[in-house]
Motif scaffolding. Structure first.
Motif, PDB file in Angstrom:
ATOM      1  N   ALA A   1      44.197  51.795  35.692  1.00  0.00           N
ATOM      2  CA  ALA A   1      42.885  51.199  35.965  1.00  0.00           C
ATOM      3  C   ALA A   1      41.955  51.310  34.762  1.00  0.00           C
ATOM      4  O   ALA A   1      40.893  50.701  34.741  1.00  0.00           O
ATOM      5  CB  ALA A   1      42.256  51.875  37.176  1.00  0.00           C
ATOM      6  N   CYS A   2      42.338  52.104  33.776  1.00  0.00           N
ATOM      7  CA  CYS A   2      41.468  52.325  32.619  1.00  0.00           C
ATOM      8  C   CYS A   2      41.784  51.354  31.488  1.00  0.00           C
ATOM      9  O   CYS A   2      42.886  50.821  31.403  1.00  0.00           O
ATOM     10  CB  CYS A   2      41.613  53.759  32.103  1.00  0.00           C
ATOM     11  N   GLU A   3      40.805  51.148  30.637  1.00  0.00           N
ATOM     12  CA  GLU A   3      40.990  50.265  29.487  1.00  0.00           C
ATOM     13  C   GLU A   3      40.428  50.953  28.260  1.00  0.00           C
ATOM     14  O   GLU A   3      39.608  51.859  28.352  1.00  0.00           O
ATOM     15  CB  GLU A   3      40.185  48.974  29.671  1.00  0.00           C
ATOM     16  N   ALA A   4      40.830  50.460  27.084  1.00  0.00           N
ATOM     17  CA  ALA A   4      40.247  50.952  25.839  1.00  0.00           C
ATOM     18  C   ALA A   4      39.155  49.999  25.391  1.00  0.00           C
ATOM     19  O   ALA A   4      39.246  48.794  25.598  1.00  0.00           O
ATOM     20  CB  ALA A   4      41.330  51.050  24.770  1.00  0.00           C
ATOM     21  N   LEU A   5      38.123  50.547  24.787  1.00  0.00           N
ATOM     22  CA  LEU A   5      37.073  49.700  24.225  1.00  0.00           C
ATOM     23  C   LEU A   5      37.612  49.001  22.984  1.00  0.00           C
ATOM     24  O   LEU A   5      38.333  49.600  22.187  1.00  0.00           O
ATOM     25  CB  LEU A   5      35.861  50.549  23.840  1.00  0.00           C
ATOM     26  N   VAL A   6      37.253  47.728  22.842  1.00  0.00           N
ATOM     27  CA  VAL A   6      37.697  46.959  21.684  1.00  0.00           C
ATOM     28  C   VAL A   6      36.452  46.465  20.958  1.00  0.00           C
ATOM     29  O   VAL A   6      35.501  45.987  21.593  1.00  0.00           O
ATOM     30  CB  VAL A   6      38.565  45.761  22.128  1.00  0.00           C
ATOM     31  N   TYR A   7      36.460  46.599  19.649  1.00  0.00           N
ATOM     32  CA  TYR A   7      35.325  46.093  18.878  1.00  0.00           C
ATOM     33  C   TYR A   7      35.342  44.571  18.900  1.00  0.00           C
ATOM     34  O   TYR A   7      36.350  43.954  18.616  1.00  0.00           O
ATOM     35  CB  TYR A   7      35.399  46.608  17.441  1.00  0.00           C
ATOM     36  N   GLN A   8      34.196  43.975  19.259  1.00  0.00           N
ATOM     37  CA  GLN A   8      34.185  42.528  19.490  1.00  0.00           C
ATOM     38  C   GLN A   8      33.331  41.743  18.525  1.00  0.00           C
ATOM     39  O   GLN A   8      32.884  40.647  18.835  1.00  0.00           O
ATOM     40  CB  GLN A   8      33.671  42.260  20.892  1.00  0.00           C
ATOM     41  N   GLY A   9      33.075  42.305  17.367  1.00  0.00           N
ATOM     42  CA  GLY A   9      32.319  41.558  16.371  1.00  0.00           C
ATOM     43  C   GLY A   9      30.835  41.847  16.472  1.00  0.00           C
ATOM     44  O   GLY A   9      30.330  42.279  17.511  1.00  0.00           O
ATOM     45  N   SER A  10      30.123  41.590  15.380  1.00  0.00           N
ATOM     46  CA  SER A  10      28.735  42.044  15.301  1.00  0.00           C
ATOM     47  C   SER A  10      27.822  41.301  16.265  1.00  0.00           C
ATOM     48  O   SER A  10      26.821  41.847  16.712  1.00  0.00           O
ATOM     49  CB  SER A  10      28.220  41.904  13.873  1.00  0.00           C
ATOM     50  N   ASP A  11      28.165  40.052  16.618  1.00  0.00           N
ATOM     51  CA  ASP A  11      27.269  39.312  17.509  1.00  0.00           C
ATOM     52  C   ASP A  11      27.220  39.939  18.898  1.00  0.00           C
ATOM     53  O   ASP A  11      26.145  40.092  19.486  1.00  0.00           O
ATOM     54  CB  ASP A  11      27.699  37.847  17.619  1.00  0.00           C
ATOM     55  N   VAL A  12      28.399  40.309  19.415  1.00  0.00           N
ATOM     56  CA  VAL A  12      28.432  40.920  20.748  1.00  0.00           C
ATOM     57  C   VAL A  12      27.794  42.304  20.707  1.00  0.00           C
ATOM     58  O   VAL A  12      27.028  42.674  21.599  1.00  0.00           O
ATOM     59  CB  VAL A  12      29.886  40.980  21.269  1.00  0.00           C
ATOM     60  N   VAL A  13      28.070  43.053  19.629  1.00  0.00           N
ATOM     61  CA  VAL A  13      27.469  44.386  19.507  1.00  0.00           C
ATOM     62  C   VAL A  13      25.948  44.260  19.498  1.00  0.00           C
ATOM     63  O   VAL A  13      25.227  45.070  20.086  1.00  0.00           O
ATOM     64  CB  VAL A  13      27.981  45.089  18.237  1.00  0.00           C
ATOM     65  N   ARG A  14      25.469  43.225  18.854  1.00  0.00           N
ATOM     66  CA  ARG A  14      24.024  42.964  18.818  1.00  0.00           C
ATOM     67  C   ARG A  14      23.484  42.755  20.244  1.00  0.00           C
ATOM     68  O   ARG A  14      22.459  43.321  20.612  1.00  0.00           O
ATOM     69  CB  ARG A  14      23.804  41.710  17.961  1.00  0.00           C
ATOM     70  N   LEU A  15      24.220  41.955  21.031  1.00  0.00           N
ATOM     71  CA  LEU A  15      23.797  41.739  22.418  1.00  0.00           C
ATOM     72  C   LEU A  15      23.751  43.057  23.183  1.00  0.00           C
ATOM     73  O   LEU A  15      22.818  43.333  23.941  1.00  0.00           O
ATOM     74  CB  LEU A  15      24.762  40.785  23.130  1.00  0.00           C
ATOM     75  N   TYR A  16      24.787  43.880  22.978  1.00  0.00           N
ATOM     76  CA  TYR A  16      24.837  45.194  23.631  1.00  0.00           C
ATOM     77  C   TYR A  16      23.621  46.023  23.231  1.00  0.00           C
ATOM     78  O   TYR A  16      22.943  46.615  24.071  1.00  0.00           O
ATOM     79  CB  TYR A  16      26.091  45.968  23.212  1.00  0.00           C
ATOM     80  N   ASN A  17      23.379  46.091  21.918  1.00  0.00           N
ATOM     81  CA  ASN A  17      22.302  46.954  21.429  1.00  0.00           C
ATOM     82  C   ASN A  17      20.942  46.486  21.917  1.00  0.00           C
ATOM     83  O   ASN A  17      20.080  47.304  22.260  1.00  0.00           O
ATOM     84  CB  ASN A  17      22.312  47.014  19.906  1.00  0.00           C
ATOM     85  N   ASP A  18      20.739  45.152  21.927  1.00  0.00           N
ATOM     86  CA  ASP A  18      19.449  44.641  22.400  1.00  0.00           C
ATOM     87  C   ASP A  18      19.267  44.966  23.879  1.00  0.00           C
ATOM     88  O   ASP A  18      18.190  45.391  24.314  1.00  0.00           O
ATOM     89  CB  ASP A  18      19.356  43.124  22.182  1.00  0.00           C
ATOM     90  N   ALA A  19      20.342  44.800  24.659  1.00  0.00           N
ATOM     91  CA  ALA A  19      20.265  45.131  26.083  1.00  0.00           C
ATOM     92  C   ALA A  19      19.951  46.615  26.250  1.00  0.00           C
ATOM     93  O   ALA A  19      19.098  47.005  27.053  1.00  0.00           O
ATOM     94  CB  ALA A  19      21.576  44.780  26.782  1.00  0.00           C
ATOM     95  N   TRP A  20      20.610  47.436  25.453  1.00  0.00           N
ATOM     96  CA  TRP A  20      20.438  48.895  25.562  1.00  0.00           C
ATOM     97  C   TRP A  20      19.005  49.292  25.208  1.00  0.00           C
ATOM     98  O   TRP A  20      18.402  50.152  25.854  1.00  0.00           O
ATOM     99  CB  TRP A  20      21.452  49.594  24.653  1.00  0.00           C
ATOM    100  N   THR A  21      18.460  48.658  24.163  1.00  0.00           N
ATOM    101  CA  THR A  21      17.072  48.948  23.785  1.00  0.00           C
ATOM    102  C   THR A  21      16.136  48.603  24.937  1.00  0.00           C
ATOM    103  O   THR A  21      15.212  49.360  25.254  1.00  0.00           O
ATOM    104  CB  THR A  21      16.684  48.141  22.539  1.00  0.00           C
ATOM    105  N   ARG A  22      16.388  47.453  25.595  1.00  0.00           N
ATOM    106  CA  ARG A  22      15.513  47.074  26.708  1.00  0.00           C
ATOM    107  C   ARG A  22      15.677  48.042  27.881  1.00  0.00           C
ATOM    108  O   ARG A  22      14.706  48.412  28.536  1.00  0.00           O
ATOM    109  CB  ARG A  22      15.798  45.635  27.143  1.00  0.00           C
ATOM    110  N   ILE A  23      16.923  48.489  28.114  1.00  0.00           N
ATOM    111  CA  ILE A  23      17.149  49.452  29.198  1.00  0.00           C
ATOM    112  C   ILE A  23      16.383  50.738  28.911  1.00  0.00           C
ATOM    113  O   ILE A  23      15.702  51.287  29.780  1.00  0.00           O
ATOM    114  CB  ILE A  23      18.663  49.756  29.338  1.00  0.00           C
ATOM    115  N   GLN A  24      16.471  51.213  27.672  1.00  0.00           N
ATOM    116  CA  GLN A  24      15.802  52.466  27.313  1.00  0.00           C
ATOM    117  C   GLN A  24      14.286  52.332  27.391  1.00  0.00           C
ATOM    118  O   GLN A  24      13.590  53.289  27.697  1.00  0.00           O
ATOM    119  CB  GLN A  24      16.196  52.885  25.893  1.00  0.00           C
ATOM    120  N   SER A  25      13.775  51.137  27.070  1.00  0.00           N
ATOM    121  CA  SER A  25      12.318  50.981  27.008  1.00  0.00           C
ATOM    122  C   SER A  25      11.708  50.614  28.358  1.00  0.00           C
ATOM    123  O   SER A  25      10.502  50.747  28.535  1.00  0.00           O
ATOM    124  CB  SER A  25      11.960  49.889  25.993  1.00  0.00           C
ATOM    125  N   ALA A  26      12.540  50.093  29.258  1.00  0.00           N
ATOM    126  CA  ALA A  26      11.989  49.563  30.514  1.00  0.00           C
ATOM    127  C   ALA A  26      11.345  50.662  31.351  1.00  0.00           C
ATOM    128  O   ALA A  26      11.739  51.812  31.282  1.00  0.00           O
ATOM    129  CB  ALA A  26      13.082  48.890  31.328  1.00  0.00           C
TER     130      ALA A  26
END
Lengths: 358, 291
Positions: free
Chosen positions: A333-358
């Motif tokens: 049931a487990c998976e490994a994280l795969v690096y998906q390129g800087s654009d997706v990482v950017r989406l992740y980071n922006d979402a994370w910043t909003r989560i932290q700031s909300a």
């Protein structure tokens, strides 16, 4: 200043430039690594080395190891991205190995200098995130799950629901602070793959976490096990070995990989680009892959070793422990994280910043 | 001074080192951050300066303005609490016997001898669920035979305010002390002799004379508290992020220097705003400057 004329700014490149100048100035050609000083800078996770490992290495090789600690891969990456501040051996996880290879942040390994590679289980001799193991050697592997206090939970909290989508344990639970791992687990809880990249899914995960935030006490930077042990929280998202380490101190604690599945990860030993002591770094990696040394580390940190020779030296309480070596069913049931390129990482980071700031 | 003005060479030689210092260590790095705030991220580690305003537009998103508002609120509460605690403490020192004064002032400064990080970690040990406050309360409840549930004192906004007040209190006490110590104590005696109550004398004599000290203290507490990062990071919970924490995240983990730079300048404009209000206030009071 090479910073502004072409409008591109990279301190890393600037440092590389100054490094080249320095190399040009030095009169003596570098005679291999023969003249390397007996020092090594090791950048590692907290509670992630044997009790006497560093002293043993000093006794065996005469090299002094200075160890610095980081709390998660985001921090490791941030510290090295602007140029290596002097670290030799670092311990990135699989997806970050991939990311760092792409950003030229790792030095290729000389396999001839790592004969103890022969101790590794054959499954770990190659890796999808680092084909041919050119840049990294496996150090430990494991899962992310829920560490919990048995007397304070109703049965086994074997679903991410309790941490991500419920107020049952309001104010008594903590999540990790690592962006990709936490978001990946939310994706899995929502029924998607660990490595979702669809902006809609990322947005939904962001909304779920913001909704859950009032129930979460803390995004814990690699100290969830301490919060659990000190009674600050009753449930925490953590790496398995960290929970196993505190389970030895407190019988009321336990660990479970939720049924929705989770992250299976591999931490590796790698050498950072621009490492000042590459020869010592190779020696140190080879030393850590030794059978007894590897067993000594595994005994303390309670993570699964990829080192077959070390595992053979361990008691059954370790090598047959399902929290260390999960069942095939759990692993499926487990998976490994795969690096998906800087654009997706950017989406992740922006979402994370909003989560932290909300 | 007059001689210096007559000798331009002396003036320039003595002004050069501080100017270079100011330029090299303050203006130039600040200019780099300012330029960065008009950049765009390219790939994993590069930034391209395109003079876009997108970072500022993003910084003005209600989400981040909310964090700014919360930072203003938390540092405002901190400042008020520091003032409420600091004024009696400063008065106490002013009226203490002469030989006690240096010792009391020394005690105010003493915490600075310990690193901020260590003091903050010590607060964690005091406030956490199995910390000293809860131990004490539990002991008290046990003695009285009452049921006891540990209080959640750590990882919330109250913990952040406690930490900020603890760290910034000396910055309030010292300017207040400086202002009050110069006060002519006969004025209070006169007020009391003429029939004013203790409270009345305090409100109509002491507080107005302390205004320069209050203004300095408020500035010295409010501005560092507004930009504080370590204390909300260590003592705060999931909703205790202050603006500096968001900025730090951009420069480190989120790997987005341009946005971090834009947020930094937003914070700086706020600080300038606070200082501007201060100078307006000082002028309005007919030159009641601290100095």
């Amino acid at each position: 200043m090479p910073l502004f004329p072409n409008g591109r700014l990279s301190r890393r490149r600037f440092l590389a430039g100054t490094g080249a100048v320095a190399a040009g100035i030095s009169i003596l050609p570098r005679q291999g690594w023969a003249a390397e000083e007996a020092k090594l800078n090791f950048y590692n996770w907290d509670t992630y080395i044997g009790e006497t490992t560093l002293e043993d290495f000093k006794a065996a090789s005469g090299v002094d190891v200075k160890m610095d600690l980081f709390a998660d891969n985001d921090e490791l990456f941030a510290k090295l991205k602007e140029g290596n501040p002097g670290y030799d051996v670092i311990v990135p996880s699989n997806d970050f190995v991939e990311r760092m290879i792409k950003a030229n942040m790792l030095m290729p390994l000389d396999h001839k200098m790592i004969p103890n590679k022969a101790n590794l289980q054959s499954a770990f001799l190659d890796a999808a995130f680092d084909p041919g193991r050119k840049f990294s050697m496996p150090y430990m592997w494991g899962t992310i799950g829920i560490g919990y206090r048995i007397s304070k939970t109703d049965g086994v909290p074997d679903s991410w629901k309790w941490l991500l989508d419920s107020d049952r344990y309001k104010g008594k639970c903590a999540l990790l602070s690592e962006t990709t791992s936490v978001l990946g687990i939310v994706f899995k809880y929502m029924g998607h793959g660990l490595n979702a990249s669809d902006p809609k899914i990322i947005k939904a995960a962001e909304e779920l976490l913001i909704r859950q935030k009032p129930n979460i006490k803390l995004f814990a930077p690699d100290n969830g096990q301490d919060l659990l042990l000190s009674g600050e929280v009753d449930l925490t998202m953590e790496w398995n070995g960290d929970i196993l380490q505190v389970m030895e101190e407190d019988n009321d604690l336990s660990y479970v990989v939720p049924k929705e599945g989770s992250v299976v990860w591999q931490d590796t030993l790698a050498i950072a680009s621009g490492a000042p002591h590459p020869e010592n770094a190779h020696k140190f990696i080879n030393f850590l892959l030794g059978a007894e040394v590897g067993a000594g580390v595994a005994k303390v940190i309670q993570y699964a070793t990829p080192n077959a020779a070390a595992k053979a030296l361990m008691p059954d309480s370790y090598s047959k422990n399902p929290a260390i070596y999960p069942s095939d069913e759990t692993l499926a049931a487990c998976e490994a994280l795969v690096y998906q390129g800087s654009d997706v990482v950017r989406l992740y980071n922006d979402a994370w910043t909003r989560i932290q700031s909300a | 001074m007059a001689r210096q003005r007559k000798h331009p060479l002396v003036f320039w030689v003595s002004a050069l080192p501080p100017s270079l210092w100011l330029f090299g260590f303050f203006l130039a790095p600040l200019a780099i951050v300012w330029v960065l705030s008009f950049g765009e991220k390219r790939g994993l580690i590069d930034v391209e300066i395109t003079w876009t305003l997108a970072n500022y537009v993003r910084a003005l998103d209600p989400l981040y303005l909310g964090v700014v508002a919360k930072s203003l609120w938390i540092s405002g509460v901190t400042t008020v609490l520091c003032l409420m605690i600091g004024l009696p403490v400063a008065l106490g020192i002013v009226f203490a016997p002469g030989r006690w004064k240096p010792i009391l002032l020394f005690l105010v400064i003493l915490p600075f001898w310990t690193n901020l990080l260590i003091r903050t970690y010590a607060l964690i040990a005091v406030l956490r669920t199995r910390g000293y406050v809860n131990f004490t309360l539990e002991w008290g409840a046990d003695t009285l035979g009452l049921p006891f549930e540990p209080l959640a004192l750590l990882y919330n906004n109250a913990a952040v305010v406690i930490g900020l007040v603890y760290v910034h209190l000396p910055f309030m006490v010292l300017p207040l002390y400086a202002a009050l110590d110069r006060m002519d104590k006969l004025l209070i005696e006169a007020a009391l002799d003429l029939g004013a109550s203790q409270l009345r004398a305090f409100v109509t004599i002491v507080v107005p004379l302390a205004v320069p000290g209050i203004i300095s203290g408020v500035i010295l507490v409010f501005i560092p508290a507004l930009g504080s990062y370590l204390i909300p990071d260590l003592l705060g919970g999931t909703d205790s992020q202050m603006i500096a924490n968001v900025i730090e995240r951009q420069f480190k983990r989120a790997n987005d220097w341009p946005f971090g730079a834009a947020l930094s300048f937003l914070l700086m404009y706020l600080t300038f705003g606070a200082l501007a209000i201060r100078s307006v206030l000082a002028k309005g009071d007919g030159g009641l400057e601290a100095k």
